[in-house]
Write an enzyme that holds these catalytic residues in place. Structure first.
Site, short mmCIF file in Angstrom:
data_model
loop_
_atom_site.label_atom_id
_atom_site.label_comp_id
_atom_site.label_asym_id
_atom_site.label_seq_id
_atom_site.Cartn_x
_atom_site.Cartn_y
_atom_site.Cartn_z
N CYS A 220 -35.52 3.48 18.06
CA CYS A 220 -34.54 3.30 19.13
C CYS A 220 -33.54 4.46 19.13
CB CYS A 220 -33.82 1.97 18.97
SG CYS A 220 -34.84 0.56 19.47
N HIS A 221 -32.91 4.69 17.98
CA HIS A 221 -31.73 5.56 17.99
C HIS A 221 -32.03 7.06 18.00
CE1 HIS A 221 -28.84 2.37 18.00
NE2 HIS A 221 -29.48 1.75 17.03
N CYS B 271 0.86 -1.19 0.00
CA CYS B 271 0.00 0.00 0.00
C CYS B 271 0.90 1.24 0.00
CB CYS B 271 -0.90 0.03 1.23
SG CYS B 271 -1.66 -1.54 1.70
N CYS C 231 -35.28 2.00 12.73
CA CYS C 231 -34.03 2.34 13.43
C CYS C 231 -34.23 3.52 14.39
CB CYS C 231 -32.95 2.71 12.42
SG CYS C 231 -32.73 1.57 11.04
N ARG D 33 -22.23 -4.99 13.26
CA ARG D 33 -23.12 -4.34 14.23
C ARG D 33 -24.54 -4.18 13.65
NH1 ARG D 33 -24.72 -3.49 19.39
NH2 ARG D 33 -26.76 -3.70 18.44
N CYS E 167 -8.29 -1.83 -4.00
CA CYS E 167 -6.84 -1.67 -4.16
C CYS E 167 -6.16 -3.03 -4.07
CB CYS E 167 -6.28 -0.71 -3.09
SG CYS E 167 -6.50 1.02 -3.56
N CYS F 118 -28.34 -5.39 15.00
CA CYS F 118 -29.57 -4.60 15.13
C CYS F 118 -30.70 -5.24 14.34
CB CYS F 118 -29.34 -3.14 14.72
SG CYS F 118 -28.43 -2.21 15.97
N CYS G 273 2.52 2.88 -3.23
CA CYS G 273 1.73 3.84 -4.02
C CYS G 273 1.33 5.07 -3.22
CB CYS G 273 0.45 3.19 -4.55
SG CYS G 273 0.74 2.03 -5.90
#
Ligand code: HEC
Ligand code: HEC
Length: 246
Positions: free
Chosen positions: A165-166, A63, A162, A203, A99, A207, A66
């Site tokens: 809750c959030h 990596c 979502c 994660r 890449c 949920c 470059c």
């Protein structure tokens, strides 16, 4: 079934929908976890950062060959997910895999592999503290909309979106967790419960399972658009990767 429905009802009954300002993920951590997240010497996720920095330099077509030193990655994570010139939406993991396959001519690391998690953590860490600023216009706009629709849709047997809750219940406790604004700015994150570093999509699968909805595969297009929408929501809030979670 009845117990689940009752749990959902109880959860939502206490939801005084405040016109909530979004708060950084760290605000929802216990003081102990927050201090540990800030302290590389006590943060197990740093093992992945160090491994990622070693991988960055490894091999003939590294990596580094470059890009230069990994310090050149400062700020990059604030701009991902992003749409590539060929129209594909790439998160940081996807960009690194590109890449890997197209620039290094090697086999993909694979989602959730230690190598990909390590490189993602090492790259993302270089943006720690910098404000999120993904592009949401042009080619990104339809993906943001798709992500928003996913975020706002009621899902699973618990029939919860979502935001129920959030947004509506942020700051309240659920099964031992304090519900955050669900931003994703701390990923990849080391979760004590996983005993390892994990991606944001891991994660998100948790949920999905939590509301008894279909768990999509890691890297699924729906989760990618959702990730972009979450990043757009988090605009101006700091990158916290690698996060530390209970
Ligand atoms: C042969 C050269 C080459 C190698 C080797 C290479 N890359 Fe890249 N990388 C590029 C190019 C060229 C781009 C920009 C592509 C574009 O603009 O769409 C890029 C873009 C990126 C980006 C996004 C940068 C940004 O500002 O959006 C990341 C992150 C990245 N590379 C990580 C890596 C990692 C990690 C490795 C090693 C596993 C690696 N690259 C190996 C050439 C390389
Ligand atoms: C039943 C409530 C509930 C629903 C619905 C829910 N989540 Fe979560 N989510 C949680 C809990 C609890 C956690 C762990 C505590 C925390 O970090 O918020 C969590 C964690 C997260 C995190 C990690 C935050 C961090 O900093 O570690 C993200 C991102 C997230 N959720 C996004 C979503 C998205 C997107 C949806 C909809 C597809 C969703 N959640 C649906 C309860 C829920």
């Amino acid at each position: 079934m009845i117990r689940r429905a009752a749990a959902a009802a109880a959860l939502l009954a206490c939801g005084v929908a405040a016109a909530s300002e979004l708060r950084p993920a760290r605000d929802f951590l216990s003081p102990e976890l927050r201090a540990q997240q800030d302290d590389p010497s006590r943060h197990p996720g740093w093992l992945w950062v160090e491994e990622g920095e070693a991988l960055w330099q490894r091999g003939e077509r590294s990596c580094q060959s470059c890009h230069g030193g990994i310090a050149t990655m400062a700020g990059v994570a604030t701009r991902y997910p992003a749409v590539a010139p060929d129209g594909a939406l790439l998160n940081l993991e996807g960009r690194i895999e590109r890449c890997r396959t197209q620039q290094q001519g090697a086999a993909a690391f694979g989602y959730e592999s230690d190598a990909l998690l390590s490189l993602t953590a090492a790259v993302a860490q270089r943006s720690r503290g910098l404000p999120m600023s993904v592009a949401t216009d042009g080619a990104a706009a339809p993906f943001v909309e798709e992500g928003r629709r996913f975020y706002e849709a009621r899902q699973g047997q618990l029939n919860l979106a979502c935001g129920q809750c959030h947004d509506d219940n942020a700051g309240r406790r659920l099964r031992g967790d304090v519900i955050s604004n669900g931003l994703g700015t701390g990923y990849p994150a080391y979760r004590l419960d996983w005993n390892t570093l994990g991606s944001l999509h891991r994660r998100l699968r948790a949920c999905s399972l939590g509301v008894r909805a279909t768990q999509l595969p890691l890297g699924a297009p729906e989760y990618l658009s959702l990730e972009l929408f979450l990043a757009a929501r988090a605009a101006g809030l700091p990158v916290e990767a690698p996060g530390l979670r209970r």
